[in-house]
Design a protein around this motif. Structure first.
Motif, PDB file in Angstrom:
ATOM      1  N   ARG A  94      28.837  54.360  37.885  1.00 52.88           N
ATOM      2  CA  ARG A  94      30.176  54.025  38.380  1.00 52.88           C
ATOM      3  C   ARG A  94      31.254  54.627  37.487  1.00 52.88           C
ATOM      4  N   MET A  98      34.107  57.250  38.563  1.00 51.19           N
ATOM      5  CA  MET A  98      35.511  56.860  38.444  1.00 51.19           C
ATOM      6  C   MET A  98      36.283  57.783  37.496  1.00 51.19           C
ATOM      7  N   LEU A 111      39.713  48.380  35.834  1.00 55.22           N
ATOM      8  CA  LEU A 111      39.264  48.740  37.180  1.00 55.22           C
ATOM      9  C   LEU A 111      37.740  48.760  37.259  1.00 55.22           C
ATOM     10  N   VAL A 112      37.099  49.273  36.212  1.00 54.35           N
ATOM     11  CA  VAL A 112      35.634  49.276  36.169  1.00 54.35           C
ATOM     12  C   VAL A 112      35.133  47.834  36.237  1.00 54.35           C
ATOM     13  N   TRP A 113      35.761  46.966  35.448  1.00 51.40           N
ATOM     14  CA  TRP A 113      35.371  45.560  35.417  1.00 51.40           C
ATOM     15  C   TRP A 113      35.470  44.934  36.805  1.00 51.40           C
ATOM     16  N   SER A 114      36.581  45.201  37.499  1.00 55.90           N
ATOM     17  CA  SER A 114      36.750  44.595  38.821  1.00 55.90           C
ATOM     18  C   SER A 114      35.765  45.175  39.833  1.00 55.90           C
ATOM     19  N   ARG A 115      35.480  46.471  39.762  1.00 57.09           N
ATOM     20  CA  ARG A 115      34.538  47.084  40.707  1.00 57.09           C
ATOM     21  C   ARG A 115      33.101  46.632  40.446  1.00 57.09           C
ATOM     22  N   MET A 116      32.806  46.293  39.197  1.00 58.14           N
ATOM     23  CA  MET A 116      31.470  45.800  38.854  1.00 58.14           C
ATOM     24  C   MET A 116      31.355  44.294  39.079  1.00 58.14           C
ATOM     25  N   SER A 133      35.789  43.668  30.182  1.00 61.10           N
ATOM     26  CA  SER A 133      35.930  45.118  30.313  1.00 61.10           C
ATOM     27  C   SER A 133      35.575  45.804  28.999  1.00 61.10           C
TER      28      SER A 133
END
Length: 159
Positions: A94, A98, A111-116, A133
């Motif tokens: 991911r 990204m 954003l990575v945290w929210s997508r994961m 994150s």
């Protein structure tokens, strides 16, 4: 022995990921053939002034060197990406996507945290645990570090 830096490992893994995406998929055309009609596409192009299928560009030809890099890094019998902990492979994939193709919001660990979904798989406990994150950033950094060590041990460098 060639020393492989963290950045070189990340760049090589990203390149292998891009090459894998650009490789021809023989089954894709067969599966896509009956998935939908081409008529809406023709109508759309008619409004644009011609019948040309501008979106169906041939994929770039990959060199044997590119294919070998994909095999060594991702798809071979013992790919170097296997050094990444199983629970962190989704995170690494991911983040690579990204970073390479940031959306309108750009790239950020939040954003990575929210997508994961705010979760990481903990292999030692064999369960999904909440993560910050910063924890994701550290897990990604350690994973790429392991890839760098594996590349160095095997003598793999991006050309």
């Amino acid at each position: 022995m060639t020393v492989v830096t963290w950045q070189q490992a990340e760049d090589t893994l990203t390149a292998a990921f891009e090459y894998l995406g650009a490789m021809r998929d023989a089954e894709r055309a067969f599966l896509a053939a009956g998935s939908r009609t081409a008529w809406p596409e023709i109508l759309r192009e008619t409004r644009a002034g011609d019948y040309a299928d501008v979106e169906a560009m041939p994929s770039p030809r990959l060199t044997r060197q590119c294919a070998n890099l994909v095999e060594v890094m991702l798809t071979g019998d013992r790919p170097l990406a296997n050094v990444i902990a199983e629970g962190h492979r989704a995170l690494v994939g991911r983040v690579i996507v990204m970073q390479r193709w940031p959306g309108p919001d750009g790239f950020g660990w939040d954003l990575v945290w929210s997508r994961m979904g705010g979760e990481l798989y903990n292999l030692a406990r064999r369960q999904i645990l909440p993560a910050t994150s910063e924890a994701m950033r550290k897990a990604y950094s350690r994973a790429i570090g392991k890839v760098a060590v594996a590349m160095e041990a095997k003598g793999v460098t991006q050309r």
